[in-house]
Design an enzyme around this catalytic site. Structure first.
Site, PDB file in Angstrom:
ATOM      1  N   CYS A   1       0.785  -1.388   0.219  1.00  7.34           N
ATOM      2  CA  CYS A   1       0.148  -0.071   0.076  1.00  7.34           C
ATOM      3  C   CYS A   1       0.827   1.437  -0.060  1.00  7.34           C
ATOM      4  CB  CYS A   1      -1.024  -0.134   1.122  1.00  7.34           C
ATOM      5  SG  CYS A   1      -2.308   1.052   0.938  1.00  7.34           S
TER       6      CYS A   1
ATOM      7  N   HIS B   1      -3.784  -5.330   0.420  1.00  6.79           N
ATOM      8  CA  HIS B   1      -3.192  -5.761   1.740  1.00  6.79           C
ATOM      9  C   HIS B   1      -3.208  -7.297   1.860  1.00  6.79           C
ATOM     10  CE1 HIS B   1      -2.629  -1.881   3.667  1.00  6.79           C
ATOM     11  NE2 HIS B   1      -3.593  -1.355   2.769  1.00  6.79           N
TER      12      HIS B   1
ATOM     13  N   GLU C   1      -1.355  -9.109   3.600  1.00  5.89           N
ATOM     14  CA  GLU C   1      -1.384  -9.427   5.217  1.00  5.89           C
ATOM     15  C   GLU C   1      -2.586  -9.447   5.814  1.00  5.89           C
ATOM     16  OE1 GLU C   1      -1.093  -6.382   4.041  1.00  5.89           O
ATOM     17  OE2 GLU C   1      -1.820  -4.990   5.758  1.00  5.89           O
TER      18      GLU C   1
END
Ligand code: MN
Length: 238
Positions: free
Chosen positions: A115, A215, A217
């Site tokens: 990001c 994202h 994660e």
């Protein structure tokens, strides 16, 4: 084999409510640490530093680097004046990211930008950003309302890229951004694009430096293994 140490460049969170408004906290979202551990690395959180020698010393102790998400990047750092759609910025974090990235690229340290981290990789290498994509016509919703672990839009992946080797020609990703790469930096190529033409990933041709606008994660943390290869590819390159 020893597990690689993965430095995660942290951010400053300015507390808006609670008993100490204005208090600043150095932080990394737990999702990043979980993802590094699940991919076989050891996460080390690095708070924002300003001294270039200190940054160099830290980089010499880690095997790979993750630049995490955060606030918008101050636009003067890529030669623009602030436009109406620009969000909150925190200049000291931007300068920290940029110095980390420049030194890490010079050392050819494997790097993953997520990001804001992807956007910082681009700015640190001489590229520019679009300050607010949602003010452009024909742009999809990139600040999804769905929970963070669910993908919301597709991306097309360029043949011959690292990302293509990991995922093939297309992928569903989550989306929590209102800025994007405009001009990719010299030495970087756009590796993935949303259907509206917004760049969603960049890669360096010189060393392992991958930036993704989504994202991964958050998906890994929820137990969805689709995005685990993003972190495994960083660790495999350490
Ligand atoms: Mn998006």
């Amino acid at each position: 084999m020893k597990k690689p140490l993965i430095g995660i460049a942290g951010n400053i969170l300015v507390m808006e409510t609670g008993s100490m408004p204005g208090l600043m906290r150095d932080y990394v979202n737990h999702d990043y640490s979980v993802s590094v551990i699940r991919a076989g690395g050891i996460p080390i959180i690095i708070p924002p530093l300003s001294d270039r020698e200190d940054i160099l010393s830290v980089l010499q102790h880690i095997d790979g680097l993750i630049l995490s998400g955060g606030y918008d990047i101050a636009p003067d750092l890529y030669g623009e004046e602030p436009q109406l759609g620009l969000g909150f910025t925190m200049r000291i974090v931007d300068l920290f990211y940029i110095e980390m990235i420049q030194e890490a690229l010079a050392m050819r340290l494997p790097m993953l930008g997520i990001c804001k981290g992807m956007q910082a990789m681009n700015v640190a290498s001489g590229g520019t950003l679009c300050q607010d994509i949602h003010r452009m016509s024909g742009v999809l919703q990139h600040e999804q309302k769905a929970p963070r672990q669910f993908p919301s839009h597709s991306v097309s992946i360029a043949p011959g890229t690292q990302l293509h080797r990991l995922f093939g020609p297309s992928l569903m990703v989550n989306s929590f951004h209102h800025q994007a790469v405009k001009e990719p930096a010299p030495g970087f190529i756009v590796a993935a694009t949303a259907p509206d033409g917004i760049p969603e990933a960049i890669e360096s041709s010189r060393s392992f430096a991958l930036g993704v606008q989504w994202h991964p994660e958050m998906m890994v943390q929820s137990g969805d293994d689709t995005m685990l290869p993003v972190f495994q590819s960083l660790i495999d390159n350490c």
